[in-house]
Each structure stands twice: as structure tokens, then as C-alpha cells.
Scaffold this motif. Sequence first.
Motif, PDB file in Angstrom:
ATOM      1  N   GLY A  13       1.889  38.477  33.328  1.00  0.00           N
ATOM      2  CA  GLY A  13       1.707  37.059  33.601  1.00  0.00           C
ATOM      3  C   GLY A  13       0.572  36.818  34.589  1.00  0.00           C
ATOM      4  N   SER A  33       7.429  47.065  28.150  1.00  0.00           N
ATOM      5  CA  SER A  33       7.678  45.868  28.945  1.00  0.00           C
ATOM      6  C   SER A  33       6.822  45.987  30.200  1.00  0.00           C
ATOM      7  CB  SER A  33       9.148  45.753  29.328  1.00  0.00           C
ATOM      8  OG  SER A  33       9.932  45.545  28.177  1.00  0.00           O
ATOM      9  N   VAL A  34       5.940  45.005  30.417  1.00  0.00           N
ATOM     10  CA  VAL A  34       5.021  45.044  31.553  1.00  0.00           C
ATOM     11  C   VAL A  34       4.966  43.671  32.218  1.00  0.00           C
ATOM     12  CG1 VAL A  34       3.593  46.844  30.502  1.00  0.00           C
ATOM     13  CG2 VAL A  34       2.987  44.471  30.185  1.00  0.00           C
ATOM     14  N   GLU A  35       4.479  43.655  33.435  1.00  0.00           N
ATOM     15  CA  GLU A  35       4.214  42.406  34.144  1.00  0.00           C
ATOM     16  C   GLU A  35       2.764  42.026  33.864  1.00  0.00           C
ATOM     17  OE1 GLU A  35       6.166  40.425  35.907  1.00  0.00           O
ATOM     18  OE2 GLU A  35       7.952  41.703  35.923  1.00  0.00           O
ATOM     19  N   MET A  94       8.043  39.017  32.902  1.00  0.00           N
ATOM     20  CA  MET A  94       7.963  40.247  32.132  1.00  0.00           C
ATOM     21  C   MET A  94       7.438  39.897  30.745  1.00  0.00           C
ATOM     22  SD  MET A  94       8.424  43.509  32.502  1.00  0.00           S
ATOM     23  CE  MET A  94       9.525  43.802  33.862  1.00  0.00           C
ATOM     24  N   ASN A  95       6.670  40.829  30.198  1.00  0.00           N
ATOM     25  CA  ASN A  95       6.065  40.628  28.885  1.00  0.00           C
ATOM     26  C   ASN A  95       6.323  41.841  28.004  1.00  0.00           C
ATOM     27  OD1 ASN A  95       4.078  39.365  31.060  1.00  0.00           O
ATOM     28  ND2 ASN A  95       4.068  38.104  29.221  1.00  0.00           N
ATOM     29  N   ASP A 117       3.943  34.522  31.778  1.00  0.00           N
ATOM     30  CA  ASP A 117       5.167  35.297  31.862  1.00  0.00           C
ATOM     31  C   ASP A 117       6.033  34.959  30.648  1.00  0.00           C
ATOM     32  OD1 ASP A 117       6.883  37.146  33.161  1.00  0.00           O
ATOM     33  OD2 ASP A 117       8.127  35.484  33.857  1.00  0.00           O
TER      34      ASP A 117
END
Length: 77
Positions: A24, A20-22, A1-2, A64
Motif C-alpha cells: 500500500g 502476501s506483502v505490504e 496487506m496485498n 492497501d
Amino acid sequence: MNKVLFFAHLRDAVGSEFLSVEAGGKTVAELKAELAAKYDLPLIETVMTAINEEFAPNDEVIRDGDEIAFIPPVSGG
């Protein structure tokens, strides 16, 4: 998560200071394109990008856990 931070008009367009997004494994350019399509972000291709508080080019690969910030150009006098 980023964690993705938005400043100025980008924050207004997204409706939040951060998301908050994926991200990576994606490049900065891929993330910009994905967010631009989802949130109709104005001129996101012209903004500076920082990963973990260091400026990053569009071909930089996001890991990530990285924190990404999109910073529009500013003008002043």
C-alpha cells in the motif's frame, strides 16, 4: 496487506503462486524493484501488471487490499 500473484517463470522463481506483502502506497515500479531484488526475478520490468484484474502502468499507486498480478508476455502459434 496485498496479495501478489505470479505466473509462468515468475512463479518458479519465487517458489509460490502468490505472496502476501505490504505494498500500500507504493507504485507498481517500486514493488517490481523490491520483489526483483528480494527474489532475483528475471525480467520483471517486462511483465504486464494488473491491479484488481485491470491492467496498470508502472506509475500506478497500489492501495492497501489491492490484488496485484504479474503476467509475463506469452507467445504462441
